[in-house]
Design an enzyme around this catalytic site. Structure first.
Site, PDB file in Angstrom:
ATOM      1  N   GLU A  72       0.841  -1.199   0.000  1.00 28.89           N
ATOM      2  CA  GLU A  72       0.000   0.000   0.000  1.00 28.89           C
ATOM      3  C   GLU A  72       0.868   1.237   0.000  1.00 28.89           C
ATOM      4  O   GLU A  72       2.070   1.178   0.295  1.00 28.89           O
ATOM      5  CB  GLU A  72      -0.979  -0.012   1.187  1.00 28.89           C
ATOM      6  CG  GLU A  72      -0.349  -0.098   2.543  1.00 28.89           C
ATOM      7  CD  GLU A  72      -1.351  -0.331   3.670  1.00 28.89           C
ATOM      8  OE1 GLU A  72      -2.354  -1.052   3.461  1.00 28.89           O
ATOM      9  OE2 GLU A  72      -1.120   0.215   4.754  1.00 28.89           O
ATOM     10  N   HIS A 113       7.808   0.028  13.498  1.00 30.70           N
ATOM     11  CA  HIS A 113       6.349  -0.092  13.357  1.00 30.70           C
ATOM     12  C   HIS A 113       5.706  -0.715  14.576  1.00 30.70           C
ATOM     13  O   HIS A 113       4.634  -1.296  14.496  1.00 30.70           O
ATOM     14  CB  HIS A 113       5.969  -0.895  12.107  1.00 30.70           C
ATOM     15  CG  HIS A 113       6.528  -0.298  10.865  1.00 30.70           C
ATOM     16  ND1 HIS A 113       6.160   0.937  10.423  1.00 30.70           N
ATOM     17  CD2 HIS A 113       7.455  -0.759   9.995  1.00 30.70           C
ATOM     18  CE1 HIS A 113       6.831   1.212   9.323  1.00 30.70           C
ATOM     19  NE2 HIS A 113       7.622   0.210   9.053  1.00 30.70           N
ATOM     20  N   ARG A 132      -8.739  -9.054  19.559  1.00 32.49           N
ATOM     21  CA  ARG A 132      -8.288  -9.492  20.887  1.00 32.49           C
ATOM     22  C   ARG A 132      -8.128  -8.266  21.771  1.00 32.49           C
ATOM     23  O   ARG A 132      -8.310  -7.137  21.312  1.00 32.49           O
ATOM     24  CB  ARG A 132      -6.927 -10.169  20.764  1.00 32.49           C
ATOM     25  CG  ARG A 132      -5.950  -9.269  20.039  1.00 32.49           C
ATOM     26  CD  ARG A 132      -4.533  -9.737  20.093  1.00 32.49           C
ATOM     27  NE  ARG A 132      -3.731  -9.130  19.051  1.00 32.49           N
ATOM     28  CZ  ARG A 132      -3.208  -7.923  19.081  1.00 32.49           C
ATOM     29  NH1 ARG A 132      -3.385  -7.132  20.132  1.00 32.49           N
ATOM     30  NH2 ARG A 132      -2.508  -7.452  18.071  1.00 32.49           N
TER      31      ARG A 132
HETATM   32  P1  ADP Z   1       0.945  -4.802  12.515  1.00 35.55           P
HETATM   33  O1  ADP Z   1      -0.274  -5.648  12.392  1.00 35.55           O
HETATM   34  O2  ADP Z   1       2.202  -5.557  12.226  1.00 35.55           O
HETATM   35  O3  ADP Z   1       1.005  -4.023  13.769  1.00 35.55           O
HETATM   36  P2  ADP Z   1      -0.187  -2.595  11.043  1.00 35.55           P
HETATM   37  O4  ADP Z   1      -0.822  -2.811   9.755  1.00 35.55           O
HETATM   38  O5  ADP Z   1      -1.071  -2.420  12.250  1.00 35.55           O
HETATM   39  O6  ADP Z   1       0.857  -3.773  11.313  1.00 35.55           O
HETATM   40  O7  ADP Z   1       0.794  -1.357  10.952  1.00 35.55           O
HETATM   41  C1  ADP Z   1       1.707  -1.047  11.977  1.00 35.55           C
HETATM   42  C2  ADP Z   1       2.159   0.389  11.858  1.00 35.55           C
HETATM   43  O8  ADP Z   1       2.775   0.639  10.611  1.00 35.55           O
HETATM   44  C3  ADP Z   1       1.068   1.401  11.936  1.00 35.55           C
HETATM   45  O9  ADP Z   1       0.753   1.724  13.256  1.00 35.55           O
HETATM   46  C4  ADP Z   1       1.650   2.576  11.197  1.00 35.55           C
HETATM   47  O10 ADP Z   1       2.534   3.290  12.005  1.00 35.55           O
HETATM   48  C5  ADP Z   1       2.472   1.947  10.145  1.00 35.55           C
HETATM   49  N1  ADP Z   1       1.727   1.863   8.892  1.00 35.55           N
HETATM   50  C6  ADP Z   1       0.904   0.886   8.493  1.00 35.55           C
HETATM   51  N2  ADP Z   1       0.420   1.141   7.278  1.00 35.55           N
HETATM   52  C7  ADP Z   1       0.941   2.299   6.888  1.00 35.55           C
HETATM   53  C8  ADP Z   1       0.850   3.105   5.687  1.00 35.55           C
HETATM   54  N3  ADP Z   1       0.125   2.734   4.653  1.00 35.55           N
HETATM   55  N4  ADP Z   1       1.537   4.260   5.648  1.00 35.55           N
HETATM   56  C9  ADP Z   1       2.300   4.648   6.683  1.00 35.55           C
HETATM   57  N5  ADP Z   1       2.445   3.951   7.806  1.00 35.55           N
HETATM   58  C10 ADP Z   1       1.777   2.784   7.914  1.00 35.55           C
END
Ligand code: ADP
Length: 673
Positions: free
Chosen positions: A202, A237, A294
């Site tokens: 994305e 992240h 969860r």
């Molecule tokens: P996980 O399930 O591994 O925690 P997430 O999809 O929740 O992964 O994403 C974790 C973090 O990554 C988010 O909190 C955000 O900071 C960053 N992130 C996720 N998607 C994007 C994006 N499209 N653009 C910028 N940062 C993103």
């Protein structure tokens, strides 16, 4: 059923302890499960019964569905709480429990399945008209196709393992040239951590906030949201600080996000606790990211602002009760912040650390300060599990006050024996930018210089304090020789009240300081490398109160063998008493090609014979499900790779031999003016 009599907690550490606490308050008995490494763990001690699952590795213990079900049957358990991590979002686990007549304290299997894959979740949300970040989440996993899709969204892009979580299996790709290496690495991480190497891509938003909504639904068709949380401060992240409510969000947008989250949950017939995560852009638009089915690590901040116990809610709903509150009854008060205290090294890219908690002091708990932890002093933080030591949570009437509570609580949190992020957290919580909430997911990187520069300290002063401590400790020991084998009692040069300057050599950061301590009538004269301090001091257990040239200090001290650690404000000062002459000619070679920690080799990026540029990846090590690429510290030729994929490597082991390019090849270019 009104409430369970006995539940099993299929987890460990702080979350197992947290669940036991609420269950006990509700009169529910708890069965703990544990691995061989956790025999003496706090969660086992707190439980009413405990069952051994197997050896330390999670795959042989906390992830063994069969063993957990066996334990539940053996103990007459009615329901199982999975905590977070491990099997908490595993549909097969929920199904096996159901097959065995056990209640899963979590959502229906269908909801776990729909949200278990980030790409399937996106498809569902897209249909429900919840806004998504542009990208590709299709089934075709051809690398070239995904690369083309990445190009279509425009760089930078973010690759995510569709089954990912905890920031694993995720890579930002800044330009097309980096795509292949990032894709392969993320895919491997996905495969090893989640048994699924599928990827989605994305658009990478460059300044988003992470704002999430806590939702709850019961079996009777009711759904509420318990406010929001901001979790934007992240590294790798992964969340570092979380707070509730999320600051600076207009009320109408806050409400729109809350309602969208409840709708999203109800669209998949959700039951129980869930979190809908959004990226919140600078212009106030928000995009669905994923739903976690969860209880979240950061649930305490919601508990403190809503004054509700979310584990109690989970148990009630799982037992078939109605939601305790309607939306109109959900009232938020004050502000709460949480930091995650990790065994890790912020100065080495937050690499997980291992070691024993030789000294552990936690801040006093009150209605303002809460510590959720699964460890006690003496416990080992091993490489088998997540290196989180505790969560420190504070509350106060507003954000500024809560932040002050956090700063104080961090000062009072003291750990020796394993590297932690406490000093880093203190810098973060104390930074003006965090205070004024100039926050997005790039916060740590943007404020890197400020957060990572070492605080300038007056080294002589702390050496003088250390010498003062040694003197007082020695004196206490001489007066009360409870331990005849103590080194204090072997030093025969010590004479009380005598005009004798006792010498010490104290080493801090490779500097050896020559110190003498002269005891006078009412004080000590401490000389550090020629600088004199008039010192008065009182030592009370680990508390040293000392006055140096009229300036008073209250410090906590921990000594182990010849290593002394002083804790003063948020500073941790370590020095070593020299007992033998250390070899000063240290092999401080730059750019070490040693394993940064115990782990497994997952990939050799450059075979023997390869020419490499400075900064190119050479070999990939995995530890604690996290990959670490070892890069070339200089341009050269890989003359030998000592390991192959699958090999175990110990901390500090030499991984490969890299020969620098021949002198004339690198220095041939004439010096530019
Ligand atoms: P996980 O399930 O591994 O925690 P997430 O999809 O929740 O992964 O994403 C974790 C973090 O990554 C988010 O909190 C955000 O900071 C960053 N992130 C996720 N998607 C994007 C994006 N499209 N653009 C910028 N940062 C993103």
């Amino acid at each position: 059923m009104t409430m369970f009599n006995k539940i099993l907690i299929a987890n460990r550490g702080e979350i197992a302890c947290r669940i036991i606490q609420t269950a006990h308050q509700m009169g529910v008995k708890c069965v703990a499960v544990y691995s061989e490494a956790d025999r003496n763990a706090r969660h086992v001690a707190l439980a009413d019964e405990a069952v051994l699952l197997g050896p330390a590795p999670s795959r042989e213990s906390y992830l063994r569905i069969d063993k957990i079900i066996e334990a539940a049957k053996l103990t007459g358990t009615q329901a199982v709480h999975p905590g977070y991590g491990f099997l908490s979002e595993n549909a097969e686990f929920a199904q096996s429990l159901a097959d065995n007549g056990l209640v899963f304290i979590g959502p229906p299997i269908g909801a776990i399945e729909s949200m278990g894959s980030k790409s399937a979740a996106k498809t569902i949300m897209e249909r429900a008209n919840v806004p998504l970040v542009p990208g590709y989440h299709g089934e075709n996993q051809d690398r070239e196709l995904i690369k083309a899709e990445a190009g279509r969204c425009g760089y930078p892009v973010l690759l995510k393992a569709v089954a990912g979580g905890g920031g694993k299996g995720m890579r930002v790709v800044w330009k097309e040239a980096e795509f292949d290496e990032a894709f392969d690495a993320a895919k491997r991480e996905g495969e090893s951590s989640f048994n699924n190497g599928d990827m989605l891509v994305e658009k990478y938003l460059t300044k988003p906030r992470h704002v999430e909504i806590q939702v709850f639904c019961d079996r009777h068709g009711n759904g509420v949201y318990l406010g929001d949380r901001d979790c934007s401060v992240q590294r790798r992240h992964q969340k570092v600080i979380e707070e509730a409510p999320a600051p600076n969000i207009p009320a109408d947008i806050r409400q729109a996000m809350g309602e969208a989250a409840v709708q999203a949950a109800q669209a998949i017939e959700y039951v129980g606790a869930g979190t809908v995560e959004f990226l919140y852009d600078e212009d106030g638009s928000f995009y669905f990211m994923e739903m976690n089915t969860r209880l979240q690590v950061e649930h305490p901040v919601t508990e403190l602002v809503t004054r509700q116990d979310l584990v109690e809610w989970q148990l009630r709903i799982a037992a078939g009760q109605q939601l305790p509150l309607t939306q109109a009854d959900v009232i938020l008060r004050g502000h709460s912040l949480e930091v995650r205290v990790y065994a890790e090294d912020p100065d080495a890219d937050f690499m997980p650390a291992t070691g024993r908690l030789n000294y552990l002091r936690t801040p006093a708990e009150s209605r303002y300060v809460r510590v959720d932890t699964g460890v006690i002093e003496g416990d080992l933080i091993s490489h088998f599990y997540d290196p989180m030591i505790a969560k420190l949570i504070v509350w106060d009437e507003d954000r500024d006050l809560a932040l002050r509570r956090m700063q104080q609580a961090l000062e009072d949190y003291r750990i020796c024996g394993v590297k932690t992020n406490l000093g880093f957290l203190a810098k973060l919580a104390g930074s003006e930018s965090f205070k004024s909430f100039d926050v997005d997911t790039g916060f740590i990187e943007r404020h890197h210089d400020q957060l990572f520069t070492k605080t300038e300290i007056d080294e002589n002063r702390y050496i003088a304090l250390s010498a003062c401590y040694l003197t007082l400790a020695r004196k206490a020991q001489a007066v009360n020789p409870s331990d005849p084998s103590s080194p204090f009692n072997r030093l025969n040069s010590w004479r009380l009240n005598h005009n004798y300057a006792h010498p010490y050599a104290l080493i801090h950061a490779d500097n050896t300081h020559k110190v003498t301590v002269l005891e006078r009538d009412s004080d000590y004269l401490i000389n550090v490398d020629g600088v004199e301090f008039q010192v008065k001091g009182v030592l009370n257990n680990d508390q040293l109160n000392a006055t140096l040239n009229g300036h008073q200090f209250a410090v906590a001290v921990f000594q182990q063998d010849d290593a002394i650690t002083l804790f003063h404000d948020s500073l941790q000062f370590e020095c070593q008493r020299q007992v033998e002459i250390h070899d000063a000619a240290d092999s401080g070679q730059q750019g070490s090609l040693k394993a940064p920690m115990t782990g497994t080799v997952v990939a050799i990026l450059k075979a023997a014979g390869s020419q490499v540029e400075e900064g190119e990846g050479l070999i990939v090590i995995e530890a604690m499900k996290m990959e670490q690429t070892i890069r070339a510290p200089f341009a050269g030729t890989v003359s030998e790779q000592f390991f192959k994929p699958g090999d175990q490597v110990g901390d500090g082991v030499e991984l490969l031999a890299l020969e620098p390019l021949a002198e004339d090849a690198t220095s041939a270019a004439p010096e530019a003016e």
